[in-house]
Write a protein that holds these residues in place. Structure first.
Motif, mmCIF file in Angstrom:
data_model
loop_
_atom_site.group_PDB
_atom_site.id
_atom_site.type_symbol
_atom_site.label_atom_id
_atom_site.label_comp_id
_atom_site.label_asym_id
_atom_site.label_seq_id
_atom_site.Cartn_x
_atom_site.Cartn_y
_atom_site.Cartn_z
ATOM 1 N N LEU A 197 107.520 51.504 84.393
ATOM 2 C CA LEU A 197 107.311 51.138 85.773
ATOM 3 C C LEU A 197 106.969 52.737 86.633
ATOM 4 N N LEU A 198 107.005 53.791 85.725
ATOM 5 C CA LEU A 198 106.794 55.146 86.298
ATOM 6 C C LEU A 198 105.340 55.057 86.588
ATOM 7 N N ILE A 199 104.431 54.594 86.021
ATOM 8 C CA ILE A 199 103.105 54.408 86.290
ATOM 9 C C ILE A 199 102.761 53.739 87.633
ATOM 10 N N LEU A 200 103.520 52.972 88.302
ATOM 11 C CA LEU A 200 103.282 52.488 89.634
ATOM 12 C C LEU A 200 102.802 53.559 90.698
ATOM 13 N N PRO A 201 103.975 54.667 90.708
ATOM 14 C CA PRO A 201 103.610 55.570 91.858
ATOM 15 C C PRO A 201 102.205 56.271 91.760
ATOM 16 N N LEU A 202 101.593 56.391 90.408
ATOM 17 C CA LEU A 202 100.489 56.986 90.152
ATOM 18 C C LEU A 202 99.509 56.196 90.710
ATOM 19 N N LEU A 203 99.465 54.853 90.063
ATOM 20 C CA LEU A 203 98.378 53.835 90.727
ATOM 21 C C LEU A 203 98.287 53.934 92.250
ATOM 22 N N ALA A 204 99.654 54.003 92.874
ATOM 23 C CA ALA A 204 99.633 53.979 94.347
ATOM 24 C C ALA A 204 98.526 55.310 94.665
ATOM 25 N N LEU A 205 98.755 56.427 94.117
ATOM 26 C CA LEU A 205 98.136 57.788 94.319
ATOM 27 C C LEU A 205 96.784 57.361 94.136
ATOM 28 N N ILE A 206 96.284 56.862 93.256
ATOM 29 C CA ILE A 206 95.101 56.597 93.083
ATOM 30 C C ILE A 206 94.172 55.578 94.184
ATOM 31 N N LEU A 207 94.956 54.591 94.472
ATOM 32 C CA LEU A 207 94.259 53.333 95.287
ATOM 33 C C LEU A 207 94.464 53.638 96.547
ATOM 34 N N VAL A 208 95.755 54.328 96.924
ATOM 35 C CA VAL A 208 95.788 54.257 98.376
ATOM 36 C C VAL A 208 95.671 55.860 98.774
ATOM 37 N N ALA A 209 94.719 56.318 99.668
ATOM 38 C CA ALA A 209 94.527 57.711 100.381
ATOM 39 C C ALA A 209 95.391 57.720 101.481
ATOM 40 N N PRO A 210 96.323 58.741 101.417
ATOM 41 C CA PRO A 210 97.364 58.956 102.756
ATOM 42 C C PRO A 210 96.365 59.587 103.750
ATOM 43 N N PRO A 211 96.784 59.165 105.117
ATOM 44 C CA PRO A 211 95.874 59.734 106.076
ATOM 45 C C PRO A 211 96.365 60.976 106.282
ATOM 46 N N ALA A 212 95.657 62.141 106.831
ATOM 47 C CA ALA A 212 95.800 63.512 107.238
ATOM 48 C C ALA A 212 97.127 63.509 108.353
ATOM 49 N N LEU A 213 97.721 64.534 108.171
ATOM 50 C CA LEU A 213 98.742 64.876 109.209
ATOM 51 C C LEU A 213 97.974 64.560 110.443
ATOM 52 N N GLY A 214 98.840 63.941 111.619
ATOM 53 C CA GLY A 214 98.160 63.786 112.967
ATOM 54 C C GLY A 214 99.153 64.214 114.141
ATOM 55 N N SER A 215 98.915 63.375 115.178
ATOM 56 C CA SER A 215 99.526 63.529 116.451
ATOM 57 C C SER A 215 101.157 63.442 116.091
ATOM 58 N N TYR A 216 101.662 62.692 115.295
ATOM 59 C CA TYR A 216 103.032 62.407 115.182
ATOM 60 C C TYR A 216 103.829 63.631 114.630
ATOM 61 N N SER A 217 102.991 64.319 113.887
ATOM 62 C CA SER A 217 103.457 65.784 113.170
ATOM 63 C C SER A 217 103.209 66.806 114.362
#
Length: 238
Positions: A78-98
């Protein structure tokens, strides 16, 4: 966690680093100059994973021949799941909230390099803000400038043009803000990227978060633009 799980996690982590470094995805995490180190780290992890898998296969074969083979817990996969999320889902850059929850990080420049004769003059948000506050706009007098950044609105609805300045990685990114006045669009959505043309104005306010100085730009034209390839500003490292 057994050796097979370890090698699989190492391989996927190395693959994620190579994928990020081979594309523009890495710019969401670290500054552009770290790309070679990112690619090297990914390659080392993949080689280590393959070596671990080869060693474990040989050891498992010997243990099976000796009658000592036993199953390993499968939950470690199950430790592989966070890595798959890292590969498949690109996080947005920091924006107005920050940006609206962090005080401006404007620093006084060590020097003011000569400006080009282009009209309008393209400047980074950091460069304009530094010249406007600490040089009191002397190098900006009589010039039409063009800045690019994303929109942030404070609690009173005042619009700011912002770039997140980067030292090393996104974890240490801090906003540099320029207030907008003049001919600004009647409706502004936070995180919209704008190319803003205008002239220097001596107006300066203090950031309510940390009291830092926020200069203003008298806007003559503002147009939406696509998010740039590198959304962070590294100019204060140069």
């Amino acid at each position: 966690m057994n050796r097979q799980s370890q090698s699989a996690v190492l391989f996927l982590l190395g693959a994620a680093l190579l994928h990020a470094g081979a594309t523009d995805l890495y710019l969401r995490y670290v500054k552009a100059g770290l790309r070679p180190l990112l690619l090297a780290a990914g390659a080392v992890l993949i080689v280590t994973a393959l070596a671990t898998a080869w060693y474990e296969r040989r050891r498992a074969g010997r243990r099976h021949a000796e009658g000592h083979a036993h199953s390993e817990p499968r939950v470690s996969w199950l430790l592989i799941l966070p890595l798959l999320a890292l590969i498949l889902v690109a996080p947005p850059a920091l924006g107005s909230y920050s940006a609206t929850r962090t005080g401006t990080a404007l620093q006084e420049p060590l020097a003011y390099p000569p400006l080009s004769t282009a009209d309008p003059l393209p400047l980074s948000v950091v460069d304009y803000a530094g010249r406007a506050v600490y040089d009191h706009g002397r190098t900006l007098a009589g010039r039409t400038v063009r800045l690019t950044g994303f929109v942030a609105l404070d609690h009173a609805g005042t619009p700011y043009l912002v770039r997140m300045a980067l030292n090393c990685c996104a974890a240490d990114a801090q906003p540099v803000k320029v207030g907008l006045t003049g001919h600004i669009p009647p409706v502004l959505q936070p995180d919209t990227w704008l190319a803003v043309t205008g002239v220097y104005t001596p107006r300066v306010v203090h950031d309510p978060v940390n009291g830092g100085p926020i200069p203003f730009l008298e806007v003559t034209d503002a147009r939406p633009v696509p998010t740039p390839r590198d959304p962070y500003d590294e100019s204060w490292n140069n």
